[in-house]
Write a protein that holds these residues in place. Structure first.
Motif, PDB file in Angstrom:
ATOM      1  N   GLY B 212      21.354 -19.586  31.647  1.00  0.00           N
ATOM      2  CA  GLY B 212      20.982 -19.095  32.971  1.00  0.00           C
ATOM      3  C   GLY B 212      21.829 -19.718  34.065  1.00  0.00           C
ATOM      4  O   GLY B 212      22.294 -19.049  34.984  1.00  0.00           O
ATOM      5  N   LEU B 213      22.051 -21.019  33.958  1.00  0.00           N
ATOM      6  CA  LEU B 213      22.891 -21.692  34.946  1.00  0.00           C
ATOM      7  C   LEU B 213      24.311 -21.158  34.902  1.00  0.00           C
ATOM      8  O   LEU B 213      24.957 -21.002  35.933  1.00  0.00           O
ATOM      9  CB  LEU B 213      22.891 -23.204  34.705  1.00  0.00           C
ATOM     10  N   SER B 214      24.810 -20.850  33.710  1.00  0.00           N
ATOM     11  CA  SER B 214      26.161 -20.294  33.605  1.00  0.00           C
ATOM     12  C   SER B 214      26.243 -18.973  34.321  1.00  0.00           C
ATOM     13  O   SER B 214      27.234 -18.659  34.966  1.00  0.00           O
ATOM     14  CB  SER B 214      26.548 -20.062  32.148  1.00  0.00           C
ATOM     15  N   PHE B 215      25.195 -18.173  34.203  1.00  0.00           N
ATOM     16  CA  PHE B 215      25.184 -16.889  34.889  1.00  0.00           C
ATOM     17  C   PHE B 215      25.370 -17.085  36.388  1.00  0.00           C
ATOM     18  O   PHE B 215      26.037 -16.299  37.060  1.00  0.00           O
ATOM     19  CB  PHE B 215      23.865 -16.175  34.611  1.00  0.00           C
ATOM     20  N   LEU B 216      24.771 -18.143  36.928  1.00  0.00           N
ATOM     21  CA  LEU B 216      24.871 -18.384  38.358  1.00  0.00           C
ATOM     22  C   LEU B 216      26.132 -19.168  38.706  1.00  0.00           C
ATOM     23  O   LEU B 216      26.330 -19.546  39.847  1.00  0.00           O
ATOM     24  CB  LEU B 216      23.648 -19.169  38.838  1.00  0.00           C
ATOM     25  N   GLY B 217      26.964 -19.417  37.705  1.00  0.00           N
ATOM     26  CA  GLY B 217      28.195 -20.147  37.974  1.00  0.00           C
ATOM     27  C   GLY B 217      28.001 -21.644  38.010  1.00  0.00           C
ATOM     28  O   GLY B 217      28.920 -22.387  38.345  1.00  0.00           O
ATOM     29  N   LEU B 218      26.816 -22.116  37.641  1.00  0.00           N
ATOM     30  CA  LEU B 218      26.533 -23.541  37.751  1.00  0.00           C
ATOM     31  C   LEU B 218      26.440 -24.209  36.392  1.00  0.00           C
ATOM     32  O   LEU B 218      25.942 -25.311  36.272  1.00  0.00           O
ATOM     33  CB  LEU B 218      25.198 -23.747  38.496  1.00  0.00           C
TER      34      LEU B 218
END
Lengths: 555, 279, 339
Positions: B212-218
């Motif tokens: 999920g964090l990867s999706f937000l670029g984080l």
């Protein structure tokens, strides 16, 4: 009874799902089985709706306050400026029908077009221009754009059709600044606090469109303004839908729910060609914008203060590979900080070619060799390694950094990559000068003045010369450029400026990427190939023929 | 013990879970040996190729082999899960033990803190902290760990509360055993079974949070590969470059599924109350 | 009972202060503030303009003073105005002297998030209850195993992946459902039943995707709760008395197993209010999750604080209500025997 239930244990779930889908499918009105031929030509006719998408909703529609790109994109349809740029990027009048610069070059007099009205019928006069100038220069106004206008020592509106400003000395970027200030209605704002007024959510302007409705977080709808000071636009309605995710936007484009979207290189060059059915309804365009991507050195950190090191890195980066890999060929190399093809870009300058041997040689002359045979160059016992910083959320910059990292590794430089979220990036690294190398971009104004980016006086924390560039000759050129109003003389100044910049190599120009708009074929009247101002220059003349319009619910 | 093992193996779902996890761990462990390409090897002439005999899972936007990146991504996903859960469990066990054993105002303070942490929406908290610090694999692991210890604390405390009144504890106390000895040799070991279950399930959640964090670029940063960021890189072209979505998506699905099946299976094994043969 | 209620309410105050303090500190961890993000990298924005902006927003005062100012305003339920959205009020609408109403940010976002989450929770319960019961009744046999597998798959699927696939399938390949957003264009002109249908069609996918991942938790909970109760003595007694199986299951076991479900629902409340950032971003839904995410990126402190505080307050309230409901529903507590 239970045995039966057990056998159909998933039944309730299946029933539920099926009924949901059934409900959804049955309730839609029967869709057209055959889609119209979007390739046909039609005569222009007014009407229709153009739907586009935006990633972020504007915070308000008063451009000087709102500031972000989403706000100005929409507000530019509502408000007018004194001047504007035509298809060849020459200044021409918008609210002004003519203007005159005084012989001492310190005073500009604008003559407004007669008989102009605001969308609510009130007359638009020079009083509104004066009022807008007062607001943007007021210290209480929360705007970051006041600087250009504060230089004016005297602004007056001697009669309803004349507006005059006087500068203490000739200021070449002045006209460009007046092409960027959107004029606000005095009669609606004079008693309001511009920072909190409800006008921001319910603006009244003078241009082609006016606000019809704004569903917060969902969509903004503009409708044609019958009293437009610029004539009538063809398309009746512009709707901007707020869709934060680009993957979702692309799906909406494929499903015909939006008409306009900026594509990325993969979508343009790989997805569309693989789907011939898409080309029947969507047309792709290519235009060069006014921006470039670069790798900047912190000139106050060793070893980037050494010109040989900077040039070496410039030779070590394969710019064509960046264009091929990151942009899939959809971009151009840059050798000066200006848009290629415009008069300000020096045509004689060529980018540094890819030459790793020369890079190694230059580094050797600067004292960098691989003394301990670990594959990394070193000097005085210290290895040549640093961090490349770039901001989060920009895929192209990230990919560029990866490619640059690889090329640097090949000549023995150990670079690591760090992506930082924007606000942290600025506050923690840029303002403090705590960085070595950044991959960023500049989005430029049309005026060639780049004083705030390159002049040695602009190096304080928070100013734009954060790389610390200091060249007295360049300083003088930049100062001269601001004073010189003659375009040809100015051009020579900036050509020389770019030449020195290329020689000094304080940054490595990576590329200028194309804008890649995809527009539904129902929208006609688009100029292709795009003139210097881009395909949007005549967007008010675009039209959607009646047979190609969406089925809309009419009252 | 034998009874436990037999019980464990009689649950086919738990077995499936176990095998899934074992396979993924082996693949992750031996990634450098199995991967046919260097996961960072860029080839701008091979951008976005579909799966073939040369690239089993196709290539990504910079021509890197997806299969190799998936193998190294397995390392990252597992690492994030295990370290994050390790941190959460360590904090949770310590706090839960202290609260459950000593009671009094220490207990009240710890449990109120748990309440405070539980009231703040977790993902928001993780999001805010990662956005404010720099996204890096360590920050992610630490932040997920620091926001997931509350459940473990409650579990351990509950176990301590119920155990401390048992006779063997009172007996030890009468014999003069010191607190630490009691806690470590008697109370803790008996409290661990729910903690084990919760940890296994926690790894599953951590893997999902990272994606999920990867999706937000984080999430995990480039050029490091993680299943989350391979998936995110391809989201604009799911129908065209389907391999960039299908393989990482399936990998996350199967891994999280495996952990959940194993965790629930273990819970069934350890919890006498749901045993069918009670009578 | 009243004593219990008062004690809980009393504890809520320090909890809220604790929450707001933690949130405030975390926010100021972050380098940068609104002036960085708004005018950060625009060559047209000068340094003095930005410094003026900082002063106007009180960002140059020490942390403790800023927190104090915020607490002071909070005590009158004034959450302030957003830095980033042109001074829109954070919480509730503001009417100026001309009668223009400026809607508050949370006021607009919260109902949307609540609606989706409640529909999602509703869907979960409708589906999870029968699944859990069937699972319990067929413990360790095929139906139980396949249900467990199914709900776990639902939990394990990365939500945004599933969302994109479904959006592509139902919206692009077929024209069954809208792809994103909350309302179709021309919504205002639809008859009331058209509007309801339109909203349902827009919410179908988001609700489905969020419900799918929540199924596992509740169905397993129901299953285990039922199993625990089914193995207790009073059930054996009921069976021994000759009661039909359906009576045993529904009248006795189920009701007892459902009691803890109330507490579980109470624990689900923070999730209700913290909308999913990812789902809202993918489906273009302007809810609390997106509001929070945007505020974080823009360093819009009043909004961040407002959401964390309101979210936490509603959570504490929800937990209190759930505990009260449990205490009322469970006759053992109601009659003051236990606790």
């Amino acid at each position: 009874m239970f045995a039966a239930a057990l056998r159909h244990s998933a039944l309730p779930l299946r029933l539920l799902l099926a009924s949901l889908l059934l409900l959804a499918a049955c309730s839609k009105p029967p869709t057209e089985t055959a889609s119209p031929d979007y390739g046909q030509t039609f005569a222009p006719e007014p009407g229709g709706t153009l739907i586009s998408a935006t990633i972020a909703e504007p915070s308000g529609l008063i451009p000087m306050i709102a500031g972000e790109a989403a706000a100005s994109a929409i507000a530019s349809n509502i408000f007018n400026t004194l001047l504007k740029y035509d298809k060849n990027l020459e200044l021409t009048g918008e609210l002004a029908q003519s203007w005159k610069v005084s012989p001492d070059q310190k005073t500009i007099t604008f003559h407004l077009k007669p008989g102009m009205q605001w969308a609510d019928g009130a007359p638009l006069t020079s009083a509104d221009v004066l009022f807008t100038w007062k607001v943007v220069t007021d210290d209480k106004t929360r705007t970051p754009y006041g600087a250009d206008f504060k230089l004016v020592v005297q602004a007056e509106a001697p009669d309803p059709l004349t507006f005059r400003v006087t500068y203490p000395q000739p200021y070449a970027p002045a006209l460009d600044s007046w092409a960027g200030l959107q004029i606000l209605p005095q009669h609606l704002l004079k008693d309001e606090d511009i920072n909190t007024t409800a006008f921001a959510r319910n603006p009244v302007g003078s241009s082609y469109y006016q606000l019809e409705s704004w569903r917060h977080g969902e969509s903004i709808s503009l409708v044609r303004n019958a009293k437009s000071t610029q004539g009538q636009a063809m398309i009746q309605r512009l709707i901007s839908r707020s869709i934060p995710d680009t993957a979702t936007q692309f799906l909406e484009l494929l499903a015909n729910n939006i008409d306009y979207m900026g594509l990325d290189p993969v979508q343009y060059a790989r997805v569309f060609p693989s789907r011939p059915d898409l080309s029947k309804k969507i047309a792709l365009y290519k235009e060069l914008g006014n921006n470039y991507t670069y790798m900047g050195f912190n000139l106050k950190h060793k070893p980037f203060d050494d010109i040989r090191v900077r040039k070496a890195i410039n030779y070590a980066v394969d710019k064509q590979e960046l264009i091929d890999g990151v942009l899939l060929g959809l971009g151009e190399p840059v050798a000066s900080p200006y848009k290629p093809g415009t008069r300000w870009a020096n045509p004689e300058l060529k980018p540094y070619p890819y030459d790793p041997e020369k890079a190694r040689e230059l580094l050797r002359s600067a004292g960098f060799e691989d003394h301990d045979n670990d594959g990394i160059l070193d000097r005085n016992g210290k290895p040549f390694s640093f961090e490349i910083l770039t901001n989060n959320g920009n895929k192209q910059r990230e990919l560029s950094a990866v490619l640059v990292q690889r090329r640097l590794k090949e000549i023995g430089i150990d670079a690591s990559i760090r992506k930082v979220e924007w606000a942290s990036f600025i506050e923690r690294f840029i303002k403090t000068g705590d960085f070595d190398v950044v991959v960023l971009g500049w989005s430029l104004a049309l005026d060639p003045d780049q004083y705030s980016i390159w002049h040695s006086s602009q190096q304080a924390p928070g100013q734009f010369n954060f790389i610390g560039y200091n060249n007295p000759h360049v300083d003088k050129l930049l100062e001269q450029g601001r004073l010189e109003l003659n375009p040809d003389k100015r051009m020579k100044i900036y050509h020389e400026f770019a030449k020195i910049l290329l020689e000094d190599s304080p940054i490595v120009y990576l590329y200028a990427g194309y804008g890649l708009p995809a527009i539904h074929k129902r929208v006609k009247g688009i100029d292709n190939p795009a003139p210097p101002a881009g395909i949007g220059h005549n967007s008010y003349d675009w039209y959607i023929p009646a047979p190609l319009r969406r089925k809309e619910i009419t009252p | 013990m034998k009874q436990t093992l037999t019980k464990a193996f009689s649950n086919p779902l738990a077995l499936i879970g176990f095998f899934i996890i074992a396979t993924i761990m082996l693949l992750a462990l031996f990634a450098p040996l199995i991967a046919p390409y260097d996961p960072d090897a860029i080839d701008v002439k091979a951008i976005l190729l579909s799966p073939s005999a040369v690239h089993y899972m196709g290539t990504d936007g910079l021509g890197r082999d997806v299969f190799s990146r998936m193998l190294f991504g397995a390392r990252i996903s597992l690492l994030v899960g295990i370290v994050a859960v390790g941190i959460a469990t360590a904090i949770g066990v310590v706090l839960g033990a202290i609260a459950g054993y000593y009671r009094g105002w220490v207990d009240v303070f710890i449990m109120r803190t748990v309440d405070v942490m539980l009231s703040i929406p977790t993902f928001f908290l993780i999001l805010a902290v990662i956005a404010f610090l720099t996204p890096s694999i360590w920050n992610i692991m630490i932040v997920i760990g620091l926001t997931s210890w509350m459940g473990v604390t409650r579990l351990v405390r509950a176990e301590f509360l119920s155990l401390r009144n048992r006779e063997f504890v009172m007996a030890s106390q009468t014999l003069g055993a010191r607190d630490a000895r009691l806690i470590f040799t008697h109370l803790l070991p008996n409290s661990l079974t729910p903690v084990i279950v919760s940890s296994v399930l926690g790894v599953a959640s951590a893997v999902l949070v990272e994606s999920g964090l990867s999706f937000l670029g984080l999430g995990v940063q480039a050029p490091q590969a993680s299943w989350g960021n391979i998936l995110t890189d391809g989201k604009e072209y799911i129908q065209f470059a389907w391999w960039l979505s299908l393989f990482p998506g399936l990998a996350i699905l199967i891994t999280v599924l495996g952990y959940n099946l194993l965790g629930e299976g273990l819970r069934d094994v350890f919890d006498p109350r749901t045993s069918k043969n009670k009578l | 009972m009243i004593k219990y209620l008062l004690k809980r309410l009393f504890w809520m105050v320090p909890l809220l202060v604790g929450i707001s303090l933690i949130s405030f500190l975390i926010m100021h961890l972050a380098p940068g503030d609104i002036t960085t993000t708004e005018a950060g990298f625009n060559p047209k924005a000068s340094q003095e303009s930005r410094q003026k902006l900082r002063e106007m927003y009180n960002l140059d005062k020490p942390l403790l003073v800023q927190y104090g100012l915020w607490l002071e305003r909070m005590s009158t339920l004034d959450f302030g105005r957003s830095f980033a959205s042109h001074q829109r009020p954070v919480f509730w609408e503001v009417t100026d002297d001309k009668g223009n109403v400026t809607p508050g940010l949370i006021q607009e976002a919260l109902p949307i998030t609540l609606l989706i989450n409640m529909l999602s929770l509703g869907l979960i319960i409708i589906v999870a209850l029968p699944l859990g019961i069937i699972s319990a009744l067929t413990q360790n046999r095929l139906p139980d195993r396949s249900i467990t597998l199914f709900v776990f798959i639902g939990f394990a699927i990365p939500g945004f992946w599933l969302a994109l696939i479904l959006m592509y399938w139902t919206g692009v390949v077929h024209d069954w459902l809208p792809i994103s957003g909350l309302h179709s264009l021309g919504f205002e002109r639809m008859p009331w039943w058209g509007q309801m249908l339109d909203s349902m069609r827009h919410l179908a996918l988001p609700v489905f995707v969020s419900a799918l991942s929540g199924l596992a938790g509740i169905s397993l909970f129901v299953r285990n709760g039922m199993l625990e109760v089914l193995h207790q003595d009073f059930v054996t007694t009921a069976r021994a008395k000759g009661l039909p199986e359906s009576a045993v299951v529904f009248r006795h076991a189920l009701r007892n197993a459902l009691l803890p479900l109330i507490t579980l629902l109470g624990l689900a409340i923070p999730g209700l209010i913290g909308g999913s950032v990812i789902a809202e971003s993918i489906f273009a839904i302007p809810g609390m999750g997106k509001l929070f995410y945007d505020a974080v990126l823009m360093r819009d402190f009043p909004v961040i604080m407002g959401i964390l505080t309101i979210g936490s307050a509603l959570t504490l309230l929800g937990n209190l209500l759930a505990d009260l409901a449990y205490a009322w529903a469970d006759p053992r507590i109601r009659r003051g025997v236990m606790q």
